[in-house]
Design a protein around this motif. Sequence first.
Motif, mmCIF file in Angstrom:
data_model
loop_
_atom_site.group_PDB
_atom_site.id
_atom_site.type_symbol
_atom_site.label_atom_id
_atom_site.label_comp_id
_atom_site.label_asym_id
_atom_site.label_seq_id
_atom_site.Cartn_x
_atom_site.Cartn_y
_atom_site.Cartn_z
ATOM 1 N N ALA A 7 0.828 -1.207 0.000
ATOM 2 C CA ALA A 7 0.000 0.000 0.000
ATOM 3 C C ALA A 7 0.859 1.251 0.000
ATOM 4 N N SER A 8 1.526 1.481 -1.123
ATOM 5 C CA SER A 8 2.371 2.661 -1.259
ATOM 6 C C SER A 8 2.301 3.124 -2.700
ATOM 7 N N ASN A 10 4.680 5.350 -3.581
ATOM 8 C CA ASN A 10 6.048 5.832 -3.751
ATOM 9 C C ASN A 10 6.856 4.770 -4.517
ATOM 10 N N ALA A 11 7.116 5.050 -5.805
ATOM 11 C CA ALA A 11 7.737 4.056 -6.697
ATOM 12 C C ALA A 11 9.090 3.585 -6.160
ATOM 13 N N HIS A 12 9.806 4.514 -5.543
ATOM 14 C CA HIS A 12 11.128 4.215 -5.009
ATOM 15 C C HIS A 12 11.041 3.177 -3.879
ATOM 16 N N LYS A 13 10.081 3.437 -2.956
ATOM 17 C CA LYS A 13 9.866 2.501 -1.843
ATOM 18 C C LYS A 13 9.441 1.129 -2.373
ATOM 19 N N VAL A 14 8.543 1.137 -3.368
ATOM 20 C CA VAL A 14 8.019 -0.131 -3.892
ATOM 21 C C VAL A 14 9.149 -0.960 -4.508
ATOM 22 N N ASP A 15 10.027 -0.302 -5.255
ATOM 23 C CA ASP A 15 11.157 -1.011 -5.869
ATOM 24 C C ASP A 15 12.069 -1.605 -4.796
ATOM 25 N N GLU A 16 12.339 -0.797 -3.754
ATOM 26 C CA GLU A 16 13.224 -1.246 -2.674
ATOM 27 C C GLU A 16 12.632 -2.489 -1.993
ATOM 28 N N VAL A 17 11.323 -2.444 -1.748
ATOM 29 C CA VAL A 17 10.675 -3.550 -1.050
ATOM 30 C C VAL A 17 10.583 -4.795 -1.942
ATOM 31 N N ARG A 18 10.378 -4.594 -3.259
ATOM 32 C CA ARG A 18 10.386 -5.736 -4.198
ATOM 33 C C ARG A 18 11.717 -6.481 -4.107
ATOM 34 N N THR A 19 12.802 -5.706 -4.040
ATOM 35 C CA THR A 19 14.137 -6.319 -3.969
ATOM 36 C C THR A 19 14.287 -7.116 -2.681
ATOM 37 N N LEU A 28 4.389 -8.411 -6.740
ATOM 38 C CA LEU A 28 4.187 -7.359 -5.739
ATOM 39 C C LEU A 28 3.656 -6.116 -6.449
ATOM 40 N N LEU A 29 2.397 -5.798 -6.162
ATOM 41 C CA LEU A 29 1.737 -4.682 -6.848
ATOM 42 C C LEU A 29 1.732 -3.442 -5.960
ATOM 43 N N SER A 30 1.759 -2.273 -6.604
ATOM 44 C CA SER A 30 1.666 -1.014 -5.852
ATOM 45 C C SER A 30 0.215 -0.527 -5.890
ATOM 46 N N LEU A 31 -0.063 0.557 -5.195
ATOM 47 C CA LEU A 31 -1.416 1.123 -5.224
ATOM 48 C C LEU A 31 -1.785 1.553 -6.637
ATOM 49 N N LYS A 32 -0.787 2.046 -7.368
ATOM 50 C CA LYS A 32 -1.016 2.464 -8.750
ATOM 51 C C LYS A 32 -1.452 1.266 -9.596
ATOM 52 N N ASP A 33 -0.777 0.123 -9.367
ATOM 53 C CA ASP A 33 -1.094 -1.084 -10.149
ATOM 54 C C ASP A 33 -2.528 -1.556 -9.932
ATOM 55 N N ILE A 34 -3.098 -1.265 -8.752
ATOM 56 C CA ILE A 34 -4.481 -1.717 -8.513
ATOM 57 C C ILE A 34 -5.464 -0.544 -8.678
ATOM 58 N N ASN A 35 -4.980 0.554 -9.258
ATOM 59 C CA ASN A 35 -5.815 1.739 -9.508
ATOM 60 C C ASN A 35 -6.435 2.316 -8.252
ATOM 61 N N TRP A 36 -5.668 2.306 -7.160
ATOM 62 C CA TRP A 36 -6.172 2.894 -5.905
ATOM 63 C C TRP A 36 -5.672 4.337 -5.854
#
Length: 195
Positions: A7-8, A10-19, A28-36
Amino acid sequence: MSELVFASSNAHKVDEVRTILGLDKTQLLSLKDINWLEEIEETGSTLTENALIKSRTIADAKKINVFSDDSGLEVEALNMAPGVYTARYAGPQKDATDNMNKLLNALDGETNRKARFRAVVALVLDDEEHIFEGIVNGRIALEKKGNGGFGYDPIFIPDGYDKSFAELPESVKNKMSHRSRAVDKMRRFLESRNG
Ligand code: IMP
């Protein structure tokens, strides 16, 4: 494992957490990916409450597995403030420089500079809630130093170092950060569940 949402937005945070989790963009989807697009208000009085509010709201609305993080800076000489108010310490504009100046003023003449960043990750998995915490101990510098990072990084010196988070390479900070420690605990939990 089926899809998991962080639930973020922030693209930077999402990439870091994916790693950290070893998951790709389809897992691992972001809020953007689920259109939230909706802003979820952080009305809780603790980091855990705020992280749970975010995860619960999305899990209930979308019927998916989701986790959120909430973090804050806790300063010993200020009775662990600003804590849950870290982002808006100097006001609703959430300005990093204003926040750091306010904190440096509050600690003017104070010799106990001990502080810690604490992150809480709240996971709603198959409708059950799980909480993971990560802490990095350190101290508040006498002045701002360095250009990297964000938030309070220029005034936070982690234990074992004499440089601020903003002076250290991002890879060094990310390895020991409160957020990566909390997310790493969740990774171990997910791995143990998946056998
Ligand atoms: P959030 O819950 O991750 O959005 O963090 C809340 C606030 O804590 C941010 O707005 C920052 O001011 C501060 N913060 C959280 N993590 C860090 C960090 O790694 N470095 C510096 N400041 C941070």
